[in-house]
Motif scaffolding. Structure first.
Motif, PDB file in Angstrom:
ATOM      1  N   GLN A 131      51.179  17.528  32.975  1.00 56.37           N
ATOM      2  CA  GLN A 131      50.203  17.411  31.728  1.00 56.37           C
ATOM      3  C   GLN A 131      49.386  16.025  31.783  1.00 56.37           C
ATOM      4  O   GLN A 131      48.120  16.219  31.242  1.00 56.37           O
ATOM      5  N   VAL A 132      49.903  14.996  32.526  1.00 55.66           N
ATOM      6  CA  VAL A 132      48.903  13.891  32.509  1.00 55.66           C
ATOM      7  C   VAL A 132      47.798  14.164  33.311  1.00 55.66           C
ATOM      8  O   VAL A 132      46.630  13.550  32.910  1.00 55.66           O
ATOM      9  N   THR A 133      47.737  14.865  34.481  1.00 58.54           N
ATOM     10  CA  THR A 133      46.929  15.108  35.337  1.00 58.54           C
ATOM     11  C   THR A 133      45.918  16.186  35.179  1.00 58.54           C
ATOM     12  O   THR A 133      45.018  16.550  35.704  1.00 58.54           O
ATOM     13  N   ILE A 135      43.946  17.211  32.330  1.00 61.16           N
ATOM     14  CA  ILE A 135      42.598  17.089  32.025  1.00 61.16           C
ATOM     15  C   ILE A 135      41.766  16.597  33.192  1.00 61.16           C
ATOM     16  O   ILE A 135      40.709  17.398  33.230  1.00 61.16           O
ATOM     17  N   PRO A 136      42.074  15.664  34.209  1.00 56.24           N
ATOM     18  CA  PRO A 136      41.113  15.393  35.040  1.00 56.24           C
ATOM     19  C   PRO A 136      40.911  16.486  36.041  1.00 56.24           C
ATOM     20  O   PRO A 136      39.928  16.571  36.637  1.00 56.24           O
ATOM     21  N   ILE A 139      38.411  18.865  34.646  1.00 59.20           N
ATOM     22  CA  ILE A 139      37.282  18.139  34.954  1.00 59.20           C
ATOM     23  C   ILE A 139      36.580  18.412  36.458  1.00 59.20           C
ATOM     24  O   ILE A 139      35.704  18.789  36.458  1.00 59.20           O
TER      25      ILE A 139
ATOM     26  N   TYR B  35      42.105   8.742  36.754  1.00 57.99           N
ATOM     27  CA  TYR B  35      40.876   8.952  35.925  1.00 57.99           C
ATOM     28  C   TYR B  35      41.509   9.388  34.570  1.00 57.99           C
ATOM     29  O   TYR B  35      40.673   8.959  33.774  1.00 57.99           O
ATOM     30  N   SER B  36      42.503   9.749  34.441  1.00 62.01           N
ATOM     31  CA  SER B  36      42.928   9.831  32.879  1.00 62.01           C
ATOM     32  C   SER B  36      43.359   8.634  32.122  1.00 62.01           C
ATOM     33  O   SER B  36      43.145   8.727  31.155  1.00 62.01           O
ATOM     34  N   LEU B  39      39.894   7.562  31.246  1.00 62.56           N
ATOM     35  CA  LEU B  39      39.425   8.433  30.005  1.00 62.56           C
ATOM     36  C   LEU B  39      40.156   7.770  28.784  1.00 62.56           C
ATOM     37  O   LEU B  39      39.624   7.890  27.793  1.00 62.56           O
ATOM     38  N   TRP B  44      35.120  11.189  24.805  1.00 62.35           N
ATOM     39  CA  TRP B  44      34.309  11.823  25.275  1.00 62.35           C
ATOM     40  C   TRP B  44      34.714  13.431  25.177  1.00 62.35           C
ATOM     41  O   TRP B  44      35.890  13.846  25.019  1.00 62.35           O
ATOM     42  N   MET B 263      38.912  14.408  24.762  1.00 65.26           N
ATOM     43  CA  MET B 263      39.538  14.307  26.181  1.00 65.26           C
ATOM     44  C   MET B 263      40.137  12.774  26.172  1.00 65.26           C
ATOM     45  O   MET B 263      41.115  12.511  26.816  1.00 65.26           O
ATOM     46  N   SER B 267      44.159  11.874  26.692  1.00 63.31           N
ATOM     47  CA  SER B 267      44.500  11.413  27.980  1.00 63.31           C
ATOM     48  C   SER B 267      45.537  10.264  27.528  1.00 63.31           C
ATOM     49  O   SER B 267      46.310  10.020  28.207  1.00 63.31           O
TER      50      SER B 267
END
Lengths: 286, 294
Positions: A131-133, A135-136, A139, B35-36, B39, B44, B263, B267
């Motif tokens: 779940q942490v990874t 979102i990116p 993207i 990246y998270s 973020l 965003w 986002m 994160s």
């Protein structure tokens, strides 16, 4: 682990009759609790809605019908969703098996600087909850233009740290003499791996393949995020939105759920010994 | 004379065959993980060209956000409930499955069945089981003259209903792990105890439990880690409702990210989740170290 071996009664000696009766009673209670939801699902799927909402819970339909299954296939994109799930789970399983063998080989057989560090890094990725990874990764899929595509569903899943770990453990159990003979005969590393080691990995491959296929078939979170159109729904996505859309037609919903459950249950029942082996193997990581 | 002894054919082959894995884990774990983190210090909505730096604002917003604190608390309740159920019922089931009973292999097969069934399917079937009017549970209760509760529609017991469902799914899985632990205990301990006149309960207290401790620790930590990530059941069965009473951490994260497109904030939620799970995993390693030494 040898679960098949006949076992002595360890804690109780030879049990007295009342003890035996209690043990069986408890086992059957547990079996009933485990099986009732499945029976309720199947029985609802064969009942007409009149009977479902009649107010009497009968586990055996008074006159079983197939209408719910016919409705399911004609009114919902069940065929397409199952096909999508087969494609995704199939390709993913094939890819995970291949990449696990190739990535495990250097860890099991070669000596090179950085081996331990990289191995720990790969295993360490298991500690990061997906779940942490998520979102990116979503993207990334946008950047690649992979939203709502098979690539988007499959590619972020084509390697698995657990698969690499299982394969490495298995390769370590194979005798080194096999490859040394081939190497002396002038066989390159790649050929040795492909023609000497790979044919011996059958049981580990079967275990890994079954685990990956089941997990992929049942996967929900990632498809939910990356899929947008009905045509790309996997079977799990189809079921998940049924509750809202068809809340009144429980017969049809249970028919689709029964269809979705069938493959993994069938695979499990037929290939159980590999599951037992898999649990034993993943227990090793403790 | 070799120029560099360590850069030999073996090393080259090894790094070449690891290249795909390095690219893959770098792209789909390493980059997203970093990246998270980046973020989580930005705001965003994915519409703006680039994320806007907001410093620690997302993290401080977390502490002030009642919805977040509530889902964190509800996740904790869910986790404690399910883990207690699992330790008691899985160990009980494993003890039963360790007995010499007729068709024991068949029973083991059946008890594991829920573990290969998808959470989405289980969720839908249990929504139907819990249906206040026509569901199996309330119809059965009505048969013995009890007016069953509303289950998933009742704010006070919706979370309990989820715990029951999750327990049903996981008891057999963890029983299999307990069973492997039980079968690893040497029979001679039990034989010696029997000769000394120990009864079944004494054997269980003095032999089974202490020797099973590593397995128990493993099961507890695994159960806690899995429960903290519960999502599919909640999404399918309650969507966090009624009135937010079953909103759990990952469901909250999902909503913030993919319903409201916050986002950066989502994160930050993800990083809190990561830290919790990371600490739990470390505790597991520590606990294991200790039990193995003891």
């Amino acid at each position: 682990m040898t679960p098949a071996a006949p076992r002595r009664h360890r804690r109780l000696g030879e049990p007295t009759l009342p003890v035996t009766v209690i043990l069986y009673a408890l086992v059957f209670l547990g079996l009933a609790v485990t099986l009732l939801p499945y029976l309720w699902m199947l029985s609802s799927s064969f009942k007409p809605n009149v009977e479902i909402f009649s107010g009497t819970a009968q586990l055996i339909p008074s006159q079983p019908i197939l209408d719910n299954y016919v409705n399911a296939v004609t009114r919902q994109p069940v065929g397409r969703a199952i096909l999508n799930s087969i494609i995704v789970a199939g390709v993913e399983t094939f890819a995970v098996v291949v990449t696990s063998v190739f990535t495990a080989y250097p860890f099991a057989r070669l000596r090179f600087p950085g081996r331990e560090v990289i191995f720990m890094l790969i295993l360490g990725t298991m500690m990061i909850p997906s779940q942490v990874t998520m979102i990116p990764t979503f993207i990334l899929m946008k950047w690649f233009g992979w939203i709502d595509t098979y690539q988007g569903l499959i590619v972020p899943r084509v390697m698995a740290p657990l698969g690499i770990f299982l394969m490495r453990q298995f390769l370590l159990t194979l005798p080194k003499e096999l490859e040394e003979a081939a190497r002396i005969d002038g066989c390159g590393r790649l050929r040795t791996l492909l023609y000497v080691l790979v044919p011996l990995t059958g049981p580990a491959v079967a275990t890994l393949a079954i685990f990956t296929f089941t997990a992929s078939w049942n996967e929900f979170f990632w498809p939910l995020i990356v899929v947008q159109s009905n045509e790309m729904w996997t079977i799990q996505l189809l079921i998940a939105q049924l509750k809202a859309a068809e809340a009144t037609d429980w017969g049809m919903v249970m028919a689709i759920v029964s269809l979705s459950v069938l493959p993994t249950v069938a695979i499990y029942v037929m290939l159980q010994r590999y599951f037992v082996k898999g649990i034993a193997m993943s227990g090793l990581k403790g | 004379m070799p120029r560099f002894r360590w850069w030999n054919e073996e090393t080259r082959f090894a790094w070449l065959s690891l290249l795909p894995a390095l690219v893959f884990f770098g792209t789909f774990v390493g980059f997203p993980f970093a990246y998270s983190f980046y973020l989580s210090f930005h705001e965003w909505n994915m519409m703006a060209e680039t994320p806007t730096w907001v410093g620690l604002e997302n993290y401080t917003a977390l502490i002030r956000e009642p919805e977040f604190l509530r889902s964190l608390a509800q996740t904790a309740v869910f986790t404690v409930g399910i883990t207690a159920c699992i330790v008691v019922f899985s160990l009980g089931t494993a003890l039963l499955l360790d007995q010499k009973l007729r068709w024991i292999k068949l029973y083991r097969t059946i008890f594991y069945l829920p573990a290969v069934t998808s959470l989405v399917a289980i969720g839908i079937v249990w929504v139907w089981m819990f249906d206040p009017q026509h569901g199996l549970i309330n119809q059965a209760l009505r048969g013995v003259g009890i007016d069953g509760p509303l289950w998933l529609a009742d704010t006070r017991i919706a979370l309990l209903s989820l715990i029951i469902t999750a327990a049903w799914r996981n008891v057999g899985y963890f029983a299999t792990i307990f069973l492997a632990g039980l079968q690893g205990i040497d029979n001679t301990y039990y034989e010696a105890a029997r000769i000394d006149g120990a009864g079944a309960w004494a054997s269980f207290r003095r032999i089974t439990l202490p020797l099973l401790k590593p397995t128990i620790v493993f099961v507890v930590v695994m159960s806690v880690i899995l429960s903290f990530q519960v999502f599919a059941l909640v999404y399918v069965m309650t969507s966090g409702g009624p009135a937010g009473s079953t909103s759990v951490l990952v469901f909250y994260l999902y909503q913030q990210a993919f319903t409201y497109f916050r986002m950066g904030y989502a994160s930050a939620v993800g990083y809190v989740l990561f830290v919790i799970i990371f600490v739990l995993t470390l505790l597991q390693f520590k606990a294991f170290g200790r039990t193995v030494e003891a």
